[in-house]
Design a protein around this motif. Structure first.
Motif, mmCIF file in Angstrom:
data_model
loop_
_atom_site.group_PDB
_atom_site.id
_atom_site.type_symbol
_atom_site.label_atom_id
_atom_site.label_comp_id
_atom_site.label_asym_id
_atom_site.label_seq_id
_atom_site.Cartn_x
_atom_site.Cartn_y
_atom_site.Cartn_z
ATOM 1 N N VAL A 127 -27.176 17.833 -39.047
ATOM 2 C CA VAL A 127 -25.792 17.373 -39.107
ATOM 3 C C VAL A 127 -24.854 18.505 -38.692
ATOM 4 O O VAL A 127 -24.957 19.621 -39.199
ATOM 5 N N TYR A 128 -23.958 18.194 -37.761
ATOM 6 C CA TYR A 128 -22.914 19.106 -37.324
ATOM 7 C C TYR A 128 -21.578 18.485 -37.684
ATOM 8 O O TYR A 128 -21.387 17.283 -37.507
ATOM 9 N N LYS A 129 -20.642 19.288 -38.200
ATOM 10 C CA LYS A 129 -19.319 18.785 -38.562
ATOM 11 C C LYS A 129 -18.259 19.512 -37.760
ATOM 12 O O LYS A 129 -18.322 20.727 -37.602
ATOM 13 N N LEU A 130 -17.299 18.735 -37.270
ATOM 14 C CA LEU A 130 -16.191 19.280 -36.503
ATOM 15 C C LEU A 130 -14.877 18.817 -37.120
ATOM 16 O O LEU A 130 -14.829 17.787 -37.784
ATOM 17 N N LYS A 131 -13.822 19.566 -36.873
ATOM 18 C CA LYS A 131 -12.499 19.255 -37.412
ATOM 19 C C LYS A 131 -11.513 19.186 -36.258
ATOM 20 O O LYS A 131 -11.508 20.056 -35.381
ATOM 21 N N VAL A 132 -10.670 18.154 -36.254
ATOM 22 C CA VAL A 132 -9.633 17.992 -35.243
ATOM 23 C C VAL A 132 -8.376 18.660 -35.781
ATOM 24 O O VAL A 132 -7.879 18.303 -36.853
ATOM 25 N N CYS A 133 -7.864 19.658 -35.057
ATOM 26 C CA CYS A 133 -6.660 20.380 -35.457
ATOM 27 C C CYS A 133 -5.571 20.135 -34.422
ATOM 28 O O CYS A 133 -5.764 20.433 -33.243
ATOM 29 N N ALA A 134 -4.445 19.602 -34.871
ATOM 30 C CA ALA A 134 -3.341 19.310 -33.958
ATOM 31 C C ALA A 134 -2.064 19.894 -34.544
ATOM 32 O O ALA A 134 -1.547 19.405 -35.542
ATOM 33 N N ALA A 135 -1.568 20.959 -33.920
ATOM 34 C CA ALA A 135 -0.338 21.601 -34.378
ATOM 35 C C ALA A 135 0.875 21.066 -33.621
ATOM 36 O O ALA A 135 1.959 20.935 -34.191
ATOM 37 N N HIS A 136 0.723 20.748 -32.338
ATOM 38 C CA HIS A 136 1.860 20.323 -31.520
ATOM 39 C C HIS A 136 1.930 18.810 -31.337
ATOM 40 O O HIS A 136 2.938 18.184 -31.619
ATOM 41 N N PHE A 137 0.865 18.221 -30.857
ATOM 42 C CA PHE A 137 0.835 16.790 -30.564
ATOM 43 C C PHE A 137 -0.308 16.137 -31.336
ATOM 44 O O PHE A 137 -1.404 16.690 -31.381
ATOM 45 N N PRO A 138 -0.075 14.959 -31.915
ATOM 46 C CA PRO A 138 -1.172 14.278 -32.611
ATOM 47 C C PRO A 138 -2.205 13.755 -31.613
ATOM 48 O O PRO A 138 -1.862 13.093 -30.645
ATOM 49 N N MET A 139 -3.465 14.089 -31.840
ATOM 50 C CA MET A 139 -4.550 13.681 -30.957
ATOM 51 C C MET A 139 -5.276 12.470 -31.539
ATOM 52 O O MET A 139 -5.324 12.302 -32.752
#
Length: 176
Positions: free
Chosen positions: A81-93
């Protein structure tokens, strides 16, 4: 040099020439190993990996093959299992899976949709800002996680300012 790897009861292992197959229930993983460097045989519920010489390169290949065989057995018992995180500081992705690919919309305000093809045997679950990737094959799971992370790679921008992207937080059960 010779190494013996015990085979768990619920796993079947077959060797045909240089093709090595590990299977459990309906799942199976295949791998082709070069036969001229080492020999791989199955005997008495053990995988025997043997090198033809004691040269450092041959010993290294035996250790590499042992790691591959162990990963194949572990992957069939419990998926990687690999986990990733979506980080959006400027625009919502927006990240979503469509068919055999993962799509990313509105990355840094782009109109273009970024796409990455994912193998069929890889499970991708997207829940809010968290992406979970799981597969029996450690290489397929790692490649999928890497492709998704590289999809948001920025060139010629200061990463301290532009912190948007998808980042790996856990690799095969180990926190980063």
């Amino acid at each position: 040099m010779e190494l013996n790897i015990p085979i768990p009861e619920d796993i079947q292992v077959t060797v045909e020439g240089n093709k090595f197959t590990v299977s459990k229930d309906q799942q199976s993983l295949d791998r082709a190993f070069p036969v001229r460097v080492v020999s791989i045989t199955v005997k008495d519920r053990e995988v025997i990996i043997k090198s033809f010489s004691e040269v450092a390169r041959s010993r290294a290949m035996v250790g590499t093959f042992r790691a591959h065989v162990n990963n194949m057995i572990k992957g069939l018992q419990d998926p990687f299992v690999y986990k990733l995180k979506v980080c959006a500081a400027h625009f919502p992705m927006t990240v979503k899976r469509v068919g055999g690919e993962v799509q990313l919309q509105n990355f840094l305000g782009e109109k273009k949709v970024r796409k990455v093809k994912i193998s069929e045997d890889v499970n991708v679950k997207i829940k809010g800002q968290d992406i979970t990737i799981s597969a029996s094959d450690i290489e397929a799971a790692g490649a999928a996680a890497s492709k998704i992370e590289q999809m948001t790679r920025l060139c010629k921008k200061d990463r301290r300012v532009f912190q948007d992207g998808i980042f790996m937080t856990e690799k095969a059960g180990k926190k980063i």
